[in-house]
Write an enzyme that holds these catalytic residues in place. Structure first.
Site, PDB file in Angstrom:
ATOM      1  N   GLU A 109      -6.112  -5.439   5.258  1.00 21.12           N
ATOM      2  CA  GLU A 109      -6.405  -5.226   3.842  1.00 21.12           C
ATOM      3  C   GLU A 109      -5.416  -5.961   2.945  1.00 21.12           C
ATOM      4  OE1 GLU A 109      -8.071  -0.661   4.101  1.00 21.12           O
ATOM      5  OE2 GLU A 109      -6.045  -1.123   4.766  1.00 21.12           O
ATOM      6  N   ASN A 111       0.874  -1.169   0.000  1.00 27.57           N
ATOM      7  CA  ASN A 111       0.000   0.000   0.000  1.00 27.57           C
ATOM      8  C   ASN A 111       0.910   1.217   0.000  1.00 27.57           C
ATOM      9  OD1 ASN A 111      -1.916   1.977   0.342  1.00 27.57           O
ATOM     10  ND2 ASN A 111      -2.710   1.204   2.288  1.00 27.57           N
ATOM     11  N   ARG A 126      -9.881  15.474   6.346  1.00 27.05           N
ATOM     12  CA  ARG A 126     -10.924  15.642   5.343  1.00 27.05           C
ATOM     13  C   ARG A 126     -12.233  16.020   6.018  1.00 27.05           C
ATOM     14  NH1 ARG A 126     -10.170   9.964   2.425  1.00 27.05           N
ATOM     15  NH2 ARG A 126      -8.485   9.661   3.949  1.00 27.05           N
ATOM     16  N   HIS A 183     -12.905   1.915   1.104  1.00 28.16           N
ATOM     17  CA  HIS A 183     -12.502   1.023   2.200  1.00 28.16           C
ATOM     18  C   HIS A 183     -12.988  -0.406   1.968  1.00 28.16           C
ATOM     19  CE1 HIS A 183     -12.185   4.807   4.886  1.00 28.16           C
ATOM     20  NE2 HIS A 183     -10.965   4.401   4.571  1.00 28.16           N
ATOM     21  N   ARG A 232      -2.951  -2.367  -3.142  1.00 20.78           N
ATOM     22  CA  ARG A 232      -4.205  -1.718  -2.785  1.00 20.78           C
ATOM     23  C   ARG A 232      -4.319  -0.444  -3.612  1.00 20.78           C
ATOM     24  NH1 ARG A 232      -5.724   2.289   2.125  1.00 20.78           N
ATOM     25  NH2 ARG A 232      -7.924   2.501   1.626  1.00 20.78           N
TER      26      ARG A 232
END
Length: 403
Positions: free
Chosen positions: A386, A12, A245, A186, A98
């Site tokens: 992940e 990632n 964010r 996600h 990813r």
């Protein structure tokens, strides 16, 4: 590690770090990680450092020696040296990446080629904090491992099961046909949670909310094991308040800023990098720093983060028509017991009753149930992985390709 063990490396790549993990390749499946690590400090003028651990108990952290050349290239060389030293018997079979956005084209993981990369580049404006760096990482690993398949695994894929109405904005049909719609993100994390919950709870196939809470944050409503609604939409900005964010925002605010002379770059910087926990607190995007602060702005940021989470959980519960299970994951979701407690106390009306002792004991090191015995809703803390989902997809593709 056995001699001749085949393995897949999942990566990632972000703006200033590379997270990586090595997974055994067993036919069309993978097992638990053999080695996990992070190389951080890769921003300009940063101090690159690597930290990693192996499944047989090796834990190391060291700063990379200064040297010429691109910091990411040096980091990759350091990672290869680690693999050669601590995973030497393993034979690498593929690199699984990813990638945040797969757009309308990719509902499943794919082996990346020039055409795929060209399409994925067109999606960079939809996830400017992630997509450009994800794709730069692919190109970096293509150069470093030209003999290996590079597999793209997309966060948006999990949400392709959403009802067409859930994917629509109330905008003209032509814009929807051009791809202006809700995608959700996600997805790799939610796929991992769905699999782990299915192993532990008989309610996993019922009405489930999964909250991935970290620097990026979202909630997903799942029914019968598939995504039916999620808080993020067209971009990774929508929904919950996040580290830097803003989350959901009245578009009238953007019109107001534009009339004041703000251009797209300035607005993008505000929404992605200067808002959220950082913007509200004026202190930090890190929940741990805010917890340790006695400044009232830090408390306001925490309270607003919690409020937005509770509000979104209520909306998605309405989409599900009830709630049987609530799961927390991500850096905040796994480690911040106070956040979990505050959110669950505000969801009491849904039958959510948390056990304070179990909640305090849940530190993200293992999957754990934290609901009270009389709770009508199960509550779980699930540490996400992940990389294992990405590696599993790469393994399935390799088996299909008979590599």
């Amino acid at each position: 590690m056995n001699n001749g063990q085949q393995a897949i490396i999942a990566v990632n790549v972000g703006s200033s770090s590379i997270k990586f993990a090595l997974y055994p390749f067993r036919g069309a499946t993978t097992g638990a990680a053999l080695l996990t690590g992070t190389i951080a400090g890769l921003e300009p003028d940063g101090q690159p450092c690597v930290a990693f651990s192996t499944d047989d108990g090796v834990n190391l952290s060291e700063t990379l020696a200064p040297g010429p050349g691109d910091s990411f290239e040096r980091a990759l060389a350091a990672m290869r040296a680690l693999l050669a030293r601590y995973a030497a018997p393993a034979r690498l079979m593929a690199v699984a990446h990813r990638i945040v956005h797969g757009g309308e084209r990719y509902a499943e993981s794919v082996v990346l080629d020039e055409a795929a990369m060209a399409y994925l580049r067109t999606l960079e404006p939809l996830a400017p904090l992630h997509q450009p760096h994800n794709l730069e990482g692919v190109e970096l690993f293509m150069r470093a491992f030209p003999e290996l398949p590079q597999v793209g695994c997309f966060d948006t894929s999990f949400h392709t099961t959403m009802d067409p109405l859930e994917q629509r904005f109330a905008l003209p049909q032509a814009m929807h046909r051009e791809g202006v719609r809700r995608y959700g993100f996600h997805g790799l994390s939610y796929r991992y949670l769905a699999a782990r919950l299915a192993e532990r709870s008989g309610r996993s196939g019922r009405k489930v909310l999964m909250a991935h809470l970290g620097n990026g944050a979202s909630v997903c409503a799942m029914h019968c094991g598939v995504s039916v609604a999620t808080s993020m939409g067209f971009s990774a900005l929508d929904g919950l308040m996040m580290g830097s964010r803003c989350g959901a925002l009245d578009p009238g605010v953007l019109l107001h800023l534009m009339r004041q002379g703000w251009d797209a770059d300035r607005i993008e910087k505000l929404l992605y990098r200067q808002s959220g926990l950082l913007g509200v607190s004026g202190l930090s995007a890190d929940m741990r720093t805010l917890r340790a602060s006695d400044q009232p702005e830090a408390r306001t940021a925490i309270d607003l983060f919690t409020h937005r989470l509770v509000r979104e959980c209520g909306a998605l519960t309405a989409c599900l028509g009830g709630l049987d299970l609530l799961a927390f994951t991500g850096g905040i979701g796994e480690h911040d017991a106070a956040l979990r407690l505050a959110a669950c106390e505000q969801l009491l009306y849904l039958g959510v009753r948390i056990d304070t002792g179990r909640n305090k004991a849940a530190d993200g090191s293992q999957i754990m149930a934290i609901h009270a015995d009389d709770s009508s809703v199960e509550i779980w803390v699930v540490p996400t992985d992940e990389g294992r989902v990405a590696a599993g997809d790469a393994a399935a593709l390799l088996a299909h390709m008979q590599i």
